[in-house]
Write an enzyme that holds these catalytic residues in place. Structure first.
Site, PDB file in Angstrom:
ATOM      1  N   GLU A  18     -79.891  12.396 110.009  1.00  0.00           N
ATOM      2  CA  GLU A  18     -80.788  11.323 110.338  1.00  0.00           C
ATOM      3  C   GLU A  18     -81.853  11.111 109.259  1.00  0.00           C
ATOM      4  O   GLU A  18     -82.103  12.066 108.495  1.00  0.00           O
ATOM      5  CB  GLU A  18     -81.631  12.173 111.560  1.00  0.00           C
ATOM      6  CG  GLU A  18     -80.978  12.168 112.944  1.00  0.00           C
ATOM      7  CD  GLU A  18     -81.741  13.062 114.077  1.00  0.00           C
ATOM      8  OE1 GLU A  18     -82.849  12.614 113.951  1.00  0.00           O
ATOM      9  OE2 GLU A  18     -81.150  13.398 115.000  1.00  0.00           O
ATOM     10  N   HIS A  46     -83.163   9.155 118.148  1.00  0.00           N
ATOM     11  CA  HIS A  46     -83.673  10.100 118.190  1.00  0.00           C
ATOM     12  C   HIS A  46     -84.981   9.652 119.542  1.00  0.00           C
ATOM     13  O   HIS A  46     -86.204  10.172 118.993  1.00  0.00           O
ATOM     14  CB  HIS A  46     -84.263  10.842 117.214  1.00  0.00           C
ATOM     15  CG  HIS A  46     -84.495  12.363 117.301  1.00  0.00           C
ATOM     16  ND1 HIS A  46     -84.243  13.336 116.548  1.00  0.00           N
ATOM     17  CD2 HIS A  46     -85.100  12.929 118.411  1.00  0.00           C
ATOM     18  CE1 HIS A  46     -84.531  14.496 116.879  1.00  0.00           C
ATOM     19  NE2 HIS A  46     -84.988  14.263 118.113  1.00  0.00           N
ATOM     20  N   GLY A  86     -80.856  25.493 129.590  1.00  0.00           N
ATOM     21  CA  GLY A  86     -82.158  26.118 129.578  1.00  0.00           C
ATOM     22  C   GLY A  86     -83.198  24.878 130.540  1.00  0.00           C
ATOM     23  O   GLY A  86     -82.579  24.266 131.251  1.00  0.00           O
ATOM     24  N   ARG A  87     -84.405  24.469 129.749  1.00  0.00           N
ATOM     25  CA  ARG A  87     -85.124  23.777 130.775  1.00  0.00           C
ATOM     26  C   ARG A  87     -84.807  22.175 130.769  1.00  0.00           C
ATOM     27  O   ARG A  87     -84.627  21.650 131.962  1.00  0.00           O
ATOM     28  CB  ARG A  87     -86.317  23.637 129.892  1.00  0.00           C
ATOM     29  CG  ARG A  87     -87.450  24.872 130.050  1.00  0.00           C
ATOM     30  CD  ARG A  87     -88.602  24.835 129.055  1.00  0.00           C
ATOM     31  NE  ARG A  87     -88.344  25.044 127.976  1.00  0.00           N
ATOM     32  CZ  ARG A  87     -88.342  25.927 127.162  1.00  0.00           C
ATOM     33  NH1 ARG A  87     -89.335  27.008 127.496  1.00  0.00           N
ATOM     34  NH2 ARG A  87     -88.050  26.030 125.576  1.00  0.00           N
ATOM     35  N   ILE A  88     -83.965  21.740 129.543  1.00  0.00           N
ATOM     36  CA  ILE A  88     -83.708  20.347 129.698  1.00  0.00           C
ATOM     37  C   ILE A  88     -82.394  20.128 130.425  1.00  0.00           C
ATOM     38  O   ILE A  88     -82.120  19.325 131.202  1.00  0.00           O
ATOM     39  CB  ILE A  88     -83.496  19.905 128.274  1.00  0.00           C
ATOM     40  CG1 ILE A  88     -85.220  19.603 127.575  1.00  0.00           C
ATOM     41  CG2 ILE A  88     -82.997  18.541 128.242  1.00  0.00           C
ATOM     42  CD1 ILE A  88     -84.933  19.695 126.054  1.00  0.00           C
ATOM     43  N   ALA A 103     -79.492  16.534 121.892  1.00  0.00           N
ATOM     44  CA  ALA A 103     -80.250  18.085 121.506  1.00  0.00           C
ATOM     45  C   ALA A 103     -80.382  17.829 119.814  1.00  0.00           C
ATOM     46  O   ALA A 103     -81.384  17.456 119.505  1.00  0.00           O
ATOM     47  CB  ALA A 103     -79.157  19.104 121.571  1.00  0.00           C
ATOM     48  N   ARG A 104     -79.398  18.251 119.175  1.00  0.00           N
ATOM     49  CA  ARG A 104     -79.292  18.139 117.645  1.00  0.00           C
ATOM     50  C   ARG A 104     -78.221  17.824 117.096  1.00  0.00           C
ATOM     51  O   ARG A 104     -77.049  18.199 117.422  1.00  0.00           O
ATOM     52  CB  ARG A 104     -80.064  19.501 116.866  1.00  0.00           C
ATOM     53  CG  ARG A 104     -81.400  19.935 117.152  1.00  0.00           C
ATOM     54  CD  ARG A 104     -82.160  18.880 116.343  1.00  0.00           C
ATOM     55  NE  ARG A 104     -83.514  19.180 116.521  1.00  0.00           N
ATOM     56  CZ  ARG A 104     -84.402  18.518 117.399  1.00  0.00           C
ATOM     57  NH1 ARG A 104     -84.110  17.856 118.069  1.00  0.00           N
ATOM     58  NH2 ARG A 104     -85.712  19.149 117.182  1.00  0.00           N
ATOM     59  N   GLY A 151     -85.348  10.749 122.670  1.00  0.00           N
ATOM     60  CA  GLY A 151     -85.566  11.909 123.589  1.00  0.00           C
ATOM     61  C   GLY A 151     -86.873  12.024 124.419  1.00  0.00           C
ATOM     62  O   GLY A 151     -87.131  11.843 125.523  1.00  0.00           O
TER      63      GLY A 151
HETATM   64  C1  8YV Z   1     -89.338  14.963 119.140  1.00  0.00           C
HETATM   65  C2  8YV Z   1     -87.236  16.789 119.714  1.00  0.00           C
HETATM   66  O1  8YV Z   1     -89.116  13.707 119.333  1.00  0.00           O
HETATM   67  O2  8YV Z   1     -88.983  18.209 120.501  1.00  0.00           O
HETATM   68  C3  8YV Z   1     -87.809  18.005 120.013  1.00  0.00           C
HETATM   69  O3  8YV Z   1     -87.255  18.929 119.611  1.00  0.00           O
HETATM   70  O4  8YV Z   1     -86.145  16.413 119.401  1.00  0.00           O
HETATM   71  C4  8YV Z   1     -87.948  15.475 120.096  1.00  0.00           C
HETATM   72  O5  8YV Z   1     -88.795  15.691 121.381  1.00  0.00           O
HETATM   73  C5  8YV Z   1     -89.011  15.200 117.634  1.00  0.00           C
HETATM   74  O6  8YV Z   1     -87.745  16.005 117.391  1.00  0.00           O
HETATM   75  C6  8YV Z   1     -90.045  15.832 117.102  1.00  0.00           C
HETATM   76  O7  8YV Z   1     -89.958  17.367 117.002  1.00  0.00           O
END
Ligand code: 8YV
Length: 318
Positions: free
Chosen positions: A266, A284, A152-154, A236-237, A286
């Site tokens: 988390e 976290h 996807g985008r990322i 990602a997650r 990102g």
């Molecule tokens: C955020 C992220 O920092 O956007 C997301 O899904 O994981 C991160 O960019 C955080 O989770 C806020 O939702």
């Protein structure tokens, strides 16, 4: 409107100018009861990843809220089926965090392969006795094969960096791939399954959303398919990786290491990971830049503004 967490100042200032906004200057996470109250008392909720908007919370009665404008691109903490059933519109904040999240994945990859975290700990501990040819040798990143799970985008932004920055060969699997022209321009090679990517890649980086289908996508069986010298990257997650299986694989030497920005529970991290030198652990981070966190807030604000002026919010996900 209720804003569940403290946001960058420019965002809070703009929210306060345009809306009757209840901010959270103490930045204390709201309980399930407080989230339910917010849905009863406000027209809009601006939550984020730390707010679990479960079916139970979304069953709030009487429901006053009409929109949940999530701060973040991932929305697996929101039960969108229940939200939809309650007539709630849900939006997210894509695009604005793509580059920073891709940078974070590269950082994890470089840190774990080149022993960046370990080296830093070594210097800070005063343990460094000086340069020597055999000291703290890592694994080369340049020219290696990167396997992306999700384009996807990322994932695409990671592919671009890896190919043009590090001269890597990029493989991917995505059940919903981008158009062939986009893939061709990236120079990424499709594989028919996650397993095929895992077998070939020196680095595996996860860029899928967290859904019931991707829960524990990387489990013991799939970790065993990876090369013994390979590294797993996840920003990602946490849910996408079976963290217990990952710990076991790292202990047994099934893979060489892992770079993790996200975790299954988390902010709890499996204690074994904390003691492993071949693992990079970030909290976290990102999208954590001044630029992006402000842009995320302004994007949520755009969605709210559109909704309340009767237009279609551009980032509607439910
Ligand atoms: C955020 C992220 O920092 O956007 C997301 O899904 O994981 C991160 O960019 C955080 O989770 C806020 O939702």
């Amino acid at each position: 409107m209720v804003v569940t967490r403290r946001l960058p100042a420019p965002v809070e200032e703009q929210l306060a100018r345009e809306f009757d906004a209840q901010l959270n200057p103490a930045d204390r996470p709201l309980s399930a009861e407080e989230l339910t109250d917010a849905l009863r008392g406000a027209d809009a909720l601006l939550p984020t990843v730390t707010d679990r908007l479960t079916a139970q919370v979304l069953a709030a009665e009487p429901l006053r809220a009409r929109i949940i404008a999530n701060y973040g691109v991932g929305f697996n903490h929101i039960d969108t089926t229940s939200a939809k059933a309650r007539g709630l519109v849900v939006t997210n904040t894509p695009d604005v965090l793509t580059d920073d999240t891709a940078d974070d994945a590269l950082m994890l990859m470089l840190m774990v392969a080149r022993r960046g975290g370990e080296g830093e700990r070594h210097v800070r501990a005063g343990a460094w006795t000086g340069w020597r040819p055999t000291h703290m040798l890592g694994t080369r990143v340049s020219g290696k094969t990167l396997g992306l799970i999700g384009l996807g985008r990322i994932g695409r932004a990671v592919a671009h960096r890896a190919r043009h920055g590090c001269g890597m060969r990029v493989l991917f699997h995505d059940p919903y791939p981008p158009p062939a022209a986009v893939v061709a321009e990236l120079g990424a090679e499709p594989r028919g399954s996650v397993d095929d990517v895992l077998r070939e890649a020196d680095f595996v980086s996860l860029h899928s959303p967290a859904t019931p289908e991707t829960r524990h996508l990387i489990d013991a069986r799939r970790l065993a398919l990876m090369k013994r010298g390979a590294f797993l990257i996840n920003n990602a997650r946490g849910d996408i990786v079976d963290e217990a299986a990952l710990v076991a694989a790292l202990k047994q030497g099934t893979i060489a290491g892992a770079g993790l920005d996200v975790f299954e529970r988390e902010p709890a991290v499996t204690p074994d990971l904390l003691t492993m030198e071949n693992v990079v652990l970030l909290p976290h981070l990102g999208s954590a830049t001044h630029e992006t966190r402000t842009a995320m807030g302004l994007r949520a604000l755009d969605n709210l503004r559109a909704f309340f002026t009767g237009a279609a919010p551009r980032d509607r996900v439910a």
